[in-house]
Design a protein around this motif. Sequence first.
Motif, short mmCIF file in Angstrom:
data_model
loop_
_atom_site.label_atom_id
_atom_site.label_comp_id
_atom_site.label_asym_id
_atom_site.label_seq_id
_atom_site.Cartn_x
_atom_site.Cartn_y
_atom_site.Cartn_z
N THR A 2 35.87 132.35 -35.70
CA THR A 2 34.58 132.31 -36.69
C THR A 2 34.73 131.18 -37.41
OG1 THR A 2 32.63 133.75 -37.69
CG2 THR A 2 34.29 133.99 -37.12
N HIS A 4 33.01 131.24 -40.27
CA HIS A 4 31.97 131.95 -41.14
C HIS A 4 33.79 133.03 -42.02
CE1 HIS A 4 28.62 130.67 -41.11
NE2 HIS A 4 28.58 131.16 -39.79
N ASN A 45 31.66 137.87 -38.51
CA ASN A 45 30.57 137.30 -39.08
C ASN A 45 29.81 137.61 -40.59
OD1 ASN A 45 31.32 134.92 -37.59
ND2 ASN A 45 29.34 135.68 -36.50
N ARG A 46 29.45 138.55 -40.40
CA ARG A 46 29.44 139.09 -41.84
C ARG A 46 29.58 139.88 -43.25
NH1 ARG A 46 25.40 142.05 -37.86
NH2 ARG A 46 26.66 143.43 -38.16
#
Length: 291
Positions: A2, A4, A45-46
């Motif tokens: 990812t 992020h 991703n969070r």
Amino acid sequence: MTTHAPRTAHSVTLPATLDEAVAALTAMPAAVPVAGGTDLMAAVNRGQLRPAGLVGLGRINEIRGWQYQDGHALLGAGLTHSRMGRPDFAALIPALAAAARAAGPPQIRNAGTLGGNVVSAAPAGDSLPVLAALEADLVVTGPDGGREIPVSHLLAGRDLLAPGELVGFVRVPLLHAPQVFLKATGRTGPARAAASVAVVLDPAHRAVRCAVGAIAPMPLRPLEAERWIASLVDWDNDRGLAPEALTAFGEYVAAACIPDPAGDEQLPPAVLHLRRTVAALARRALGRALS
């Protein structure tokens, strides 16, 4: 993995069998199993999850289909929502097929799996109220062998997976009777349930089973409402039921799941609207099942 995430998994293992997957998880307890990744990768991703390793389950063919066993369907945990939404599966377990078709946009349905939906145990998981109403069991594989646990026990946290254990199959009784899944969506995301209801008829036991999803951390079973409405159904003839009884059932279910507060307090308008939504869903689901 990812763009992020500042840190990626240290290793990725791709076993070909359940036994190999269990061995990989046992050898690396900090690793996380991943199938479709629709929930896990969102957490990565969070920034909520930084797995030390991943054990991919996508190559395990034995959990991507289903088989018949003693009046039950043994559903592989790797079944995708798209596969469960097809007509041949819908003829087998209609409510679960309806839930799978409602599970979000095509990219989610193509990747997300039955086992992932259960183990993630998100309150809005569409398959969860159906499995609760069907009183399904999980077939768990681990380093100490296999065992079965009710889906409701896992969702309630009464029987958790031990280190190295995986859900390999979901064991669902084949009732050969009408069953319905309905849901109302909110503004929190595409196709995300604000409330959902599954109703399953069990003519052999003259029973009605109902489960309400998305309004609590786990699906709720209004058992008294089930028993009451089952006593009114004309099981010997056309399963007829008066319209007033359908309305009363919906209100009974909603009040059981969202009770009035104690004392003179009133339900907030948003909660009152949610209760009315649950009542409407339960009424419609039972009406469709009986018709």
